[in-house]
Design a protein around this motif. Structure first.
Motif, PDB file in Angstrom:
ATOM      1  N   ARG A  95       0.808  -1.233   0.000  1.00 29.67           N
ATOM      2  CA  ARG A  95       0.000   0.000   0.000  1.00 29.67           C
ATOM      3  C   ARG A  95       0.828   1.263   0.000  1.00 29.67           C
ATOM      4  NH1 ARG A  95      -3.506  -3.715   2.976  1.00 29.67           N
ATOM      5  NH2 ARG A  95      -2.612  -3.289   4.991  1.00 29.67           N
ATOM      6  N   SER A 146      -7.796   1.197   9.471  1.00 32.54           N
ATOM      7  CA  SER A 146      -7.659  -0.260   9.500  1.00 32.54           C
ATOM      8  C   SER A 146      -7.081  -0.727   8.169  1.00 32.54           C
ATOM      9  CB  SER A 146      -9.020  -0.900   9.722  1.00 32.54           C
ATOM     10  OG  SER A 146      -9.778  -0.793   8.528  1.00 32.54           O
ATOM     11  N   GLY A 147      -6.688  -1.999   8.124  1.00 39.94           N
ATOM     12  CA  GLY A 147      -6.069  -2.529   6.915  1.00 39.94           C
ATOM     13  C   GLY A 147      -6.951  -2.368   5.684  1.00 39.94           C
ATOM     14  N   GLN A 150      -7.130   1.163   4.627  1.00 41.52           N
ATOM     15  CA  GLN A 150      -5.878   1.578   4.002  1.00 41.52           C
ATOM     16  C   GLN A 150      -5.817   1.116   2.547  1.00 41.52           C
ATOM     17  OE1 GLN A 150      -2.315   0.757   6.182  1.00 41.52           O
ATOM     18  NE2 GLN A 150      -2.998   1.847   7.990  1.00 41.52           N
ATOM     19  N   GLN A 151      -6.322  -0.101   2.288  1.00 45.38           N
ATOM     20  CA  GLN A 151      -6.329  -0.579   0.906  1.00 45.38           C
ATOM     21  C   GLN A 151      -7.256   0.260   0.048  1.00 45.38           C
ATOM     22  OE1 GLN A 151      -4.261  -3.168  -0.305  1.00 45.38           O
ATOM     23  NE2 GLN A 151      -4.888  -2.026  -2.101  1.00 45.38           N
ATOM     24  N   GLY A 174      -3.596  -9.465   2.813  1.00 42.57           N
ATOM     25  CA  GLY A 174      -3.808  -9.233   4.235  1.00 42.57           C
ATOM     26  C   GLY A 174      -5.203  -8.754   4.602  1.00 42.57           C
ATOM     27  N   LEU A 175      -6.150  -8.913   3.687  1.00 41.39           N
ATOM     28  CA  LEU A 175      -7.503  -8.437   4.008  1.00 41.39           C
ATOM     29  C   LEU A 175      -8.412  -9.606   4.392  1.00 41.39           C
ATOM     30  CD1 LEU A 175      -8.292  -5.737   1.336  1.00 41.39           C
ATOM     31  CD2 LEU A 175      -7.226  -5.506   3.570  1.00 41.39           C
TER      32      LEU A 175
ATOM     33  N   HIS B 390      -1.292   1.752  12.813  1.00 41.13           N
ATOM     34  CA  HIS B 390      -1.129   0.310  12.654  1.00 41.13           C
ATOM     35  C   HIS B 390      -1.492  -0.082  11.243  1.00 41.13           C
ATOM     36  CE1 HIS B 390      -5.446  -0.697  12.722  1.00 41.13           C
ATOM     37  NE2 HIS B 390      -5.512   0.430  13.371  1.00 41.13           N
ATOM     38  N   ASP B 391      -1.125  -1.272  10.917  1.00 40.48           N
ATOM     39  CA  ASP B 391      -1.232  -1.702   9.532  1.00 40.48           C
ATOM     40  C   ASP B 391      -2.037  -2.983   9.425  1.00 40.48           C
ATOM     41  OD1 ASP B 391      -0.648  -1.025   6.979  1.00 40.48           O
ATOM     42  OD2 ASP B 391       1.148  -2.252   6.854  1.00 40.48           O
ATOM     43  N   ASP B 392      -2.609  -3.428  10.538  1.00 43.81           N
ATOM     44  CA  ASP B 392      -3.326  -4.697  10.509  1.00 43.81           C
ATOM     45  C   ASP B 392      -4.819  -4.463  10.660  1.00 43.81           C
ATOM     46  OD1 ASP B 392      -0.795  -6.023  10.707  1.00 43.81           O
ATOM     47  OD2 ASP B 392      -0.822  -5.435  12.825  1.00 43.81           O
ATOM     48  N   THR B 393      -5.555  -5.343  10.066  1.00 45.19           N
ATOM     49  CA  THR B 393      -6.995  -5.274  10.241  1.00 45.19           C
ATOM     50  C   THR B 393      -7.350  -6.032  11.513  1.00 45.19           C
ATOM     51  OG1 THR B 393      -7.155  -5.378   7.881  1.00 45.19           O
ATOM     52  CG2 THR B 393      -9.176  -5.703   9.105  1.00 45.19           C
TER      53      THR B 393
END
Lengths: 244, 403
Positions: A95, A146-147, A150-151, A174-175, B390-393
């Motif tokens: 990302r 959140s991930g 971010q995507q 990673g989703l 943070h970079d995690d879901t």
């Protein structure tokens, strides 16, 4: 340009591209074309050269041999920021957002090469319609999202350059599965609105389901190509990537 | 103008700590001469002169903030550009060139030298930056450190041109073409031509005007397209390039602008002191300015201004007067014994003088422990440190996104 026009009406054309990291050859004569309004998937395992292919296209590295043309223009040795200005935009792997900048400033950075304020505002609105979550989080720092968000932001940022070609590197990485659905649906929507997409994915099934055509990369070589459906049905692909 | 006020008011400046600090700084700057006059019982010159010197550091901090705070380039040799600005003024606004091989003199007016020094310093910024800005992080810091050491040494050792360690003295006093005298300076009302600015109040006013101009400039820069590009480079250089930022050009510009501010500060400093010497531009100046930027709140303009004023106060006012202060405190509370030397103990005044830098170090460590984001951080750094990135879901996010 006295030479004959290319036979295909390809928007992007890689011909016999070799690329190296130091002495290690990462790409061996890779040839890929992306036509107007196509979704093209590049699949393959880790280290197959998918990301390297994108990096050579976006000018972050340059091929040792071979040529890259975009819209008929040679871009083999063009520098990264000039390639962005030509209309190729990459949403990079991992990302690579600007974590300590606001969501809205990340989007503005996507439109960095553009000067048309009205158009930028219009595209910002379009991104917010695609991803309503981003509107709610407009002034939040990108790193606090959140991930999944971010995507969304990474794709939105790439769209802000109003690209003639959008390149997505591992958008589903990673989703959570349910978010992967959302992302791929959005990819189809973006394409339906007229933007050709070059998609790099490890998630081969999902990528080939949405792609018009696909290429299979193995250790820097293209080993197979065909329409998305053909590749999904191909025994080799099924064995290697789909675990069937 | 009215529209501007309305916009400011509608954003409710009271909620924005930056606006509050700008406002307080402005009030402080305007009232300071009066204040200095009252506390000293009518002879404010010393305090005004100190304020002018403090202003030099505020200017330097504003400039370094562009390089370090906005673009994220660690520059450890910033004093070099300060020296270049000061020497520019010394060369072209004094009789000094007569004793160099050129055998002539130049007396360019202060106001024009300000602009010239700006360009000279910025050019040196580009000259240093062009080959080195391809380096990243630590490497750039080392190269700038070297540059910061080289420049004062060059001025020190090329004595035929710079008079070496003696420096250059008797620099021109800034002049205003027209000035009004009146009751405020104890004269009858009159128009004076070619007014020489001798008194500290004059320098104070020049400095405040310079600072206002510079703050407006950097503020606009920060909110501009280039300001965003700098922030993006600071965050992730590769991603910035992928967005179409010409990173080398953007970094060069940050370097040049930072250097230009330093040139400004150098010219003012030279004119006020009427003397430049290679000793005044050592590594400690670069580090002091860097400390001011970090401690004030990297990247936040009012923050670094506040930081530079406070650090200046500590280094140049509180610490030097510390021995006298503790001695008089000891006397006042009846511990007169402490003020005398006995055995290994040198007396509390001398003791405090020896501990000066230890105390300074402790202050820095304490501030960084208690406020790692700086005294007045930018909203970005504040949010980062309180919320974390943070970079995690995580599960709640997935539910929030899908539900």
């Amino acid at each position: 340009m006295a030479t004959t026009a290319p036979a295909t009406s390809a928007l992007l054309e890689l011909r016999g591209v070799d690329a190296f990291y130091g002495r290690v050859q990462a790409l061996h004569g890779v040839s890929v074309t992306v036509g107007q309004s196509e979704i093209v998937a590049l699949i393959g395992s880790n280290g197959a050269g998918k990301t390297t292919t994108l990096r050579t296209i976006s000018g972050l590295m340059h091929p040792a041999n071979g040529s890259i043309t975009f819209g008929g223009q040679e871009i083999t040795k063009t520098r990264a920021h000039e390639i962005v200005a030509l209309g190729i935009c990459q949403s990079p792997e991992g990302r690579r957002l600007f974590p300590r900048m606001q969501v809205i400033d990340n989007l503005r950075m996507g439109a960095f090469t553009r000067k048309d304020k009205a158009g930028i505002a219009q595209d910002m609105e379009r991104v917010f319609v695609l991803f309503p979550r981003l509107r709610e989080r407009m002034t939040q720092l990108a790193g606090t999202l959140s991930g999944g968000e971010q995507q969304m932001l990474a794709i939105g940022r790439a769209l802000m350059s109003r690209p003639k070609l959008l390149m997505l590197d591992e958008p589903s990485l990673g989703l959570a599965p349910i978010l992967v659905d959302t992302i791929f649906k959005t990819i189809q929507e973006i394409n339906a609105a007229g933007t050709p997409i070059l998609l790099v994915e490890q998630n081969a099934v999902r990528a080939l389901e949405v792609a018009h055509r696909g290429y299979v990369l193995e250790t820097g070589n293209i080993v197979q190509t065909g329409t998305g459906k053909e590749l999904l049905a191909s025994p080799d692909v099924q064995r290697a990537y789909l675990g069937m | 103008m009215i529209g501007w006020f309305r916009r400011v008011w509608e954003n409710d400046p009271r909620k924005d700590p930056n606006a509050v600090v700008y406002f307080l700084l402005a009030i402080f700057a305007v009232l300071f001469p009066l204040f200095a006059s009252v506390v000293t019982g009518g002879s404010p010159n010393f305090l005004l002169s100190v304020a002018g010197d403090a202003g030099v550091y505020v200017l330097l901090t504003l400039g370094l903030n562009v390089v370090v705070g906005m673009a994220g380039l660690l520059d450890l040799g910033y004093a070099a550009f300060f020296a270049i600005g000061a020497y520019t003024y010394a060369f072209i606004a004094s009789d000094h060139l007569a004793v160099t091989p050129l055998q002539t003199t130049l007396h360019v007016p202060f106001w024009i030298v300000l602009l010239i020094a700006l360009f000279v310093a910025a050019s040196f910024g580009v000259i240093l930056g062009a080959p080195t800005l391809r380096l990243r992080g630590d490497y750039l810091a080392i190269v700038t450190l070297g540059f910061g050491e080289i420049v004062p040494r060059v001025f020190k050792n090329t004595s035929t041109w710079t008079s070496g360690v003696n420096g250059i003295s008797a620099l021109d006093t800034p002049e205003l073409p027209i000035w009004f005298k009146g009751p405020w300076s104890g004269d009858p009302l009159a128009v004076v031509q070619n007014f020489k600015i001798f008194d500290p109040l004059g320098y104070y006013v020049i400095m405040v005007v310079l600072l206002v101009i510079c703050v407006v400039l950097v503020r606009n820069l920060q909110n501009s397209r280039m300001g965003r590009a700098w922030a993006a480079i600071r965050e992730d250089e590769v991603a910035a390039a992928a967005m179409g930022v010409n990173t080398v050009q953007a970094k060069l510009l940050a370097f040049a602008i930072g250097a230009a501010f330093s040139g400004f500060a150098g010219t003012f400093y030279g004119a006020k002191l009427s003397l430049v010497s290679p000793e005044n531009f050592g590594f400690s100046v670069s580090i002091t300015v860097l400390v001011m930027v970090v401690l004030g709140g990297m990247g936040n303009i009012p923050g670094v201004m506040l930081g530079s004023l406070l650090i200046y106060l500590v280094i140049f006012m509180v610490l030097p007067s510390l021995p006298d202060t503790v001695t008089s405190i000891a006397n006042a509370i009846g511990l007169t014994g402490l003020t005398q030397a006995s055995g290994d103990f040198p007396g509390i005044g001398e003791f405090a003088a020896r501990l000066k830098f230890l105390i300074f170090g402790l202050i820095l460590v304490l501030v960084m422990l208690l406020r790692p984001q700086g005294l007045l951080p930018s909203r970005e750094r504040e949010q980062e440190l309180t919320k974390g990135t943070h970079d995690d879901t995580i599960i709640e996010d997935v539910q929030a996104e899908t539900g």
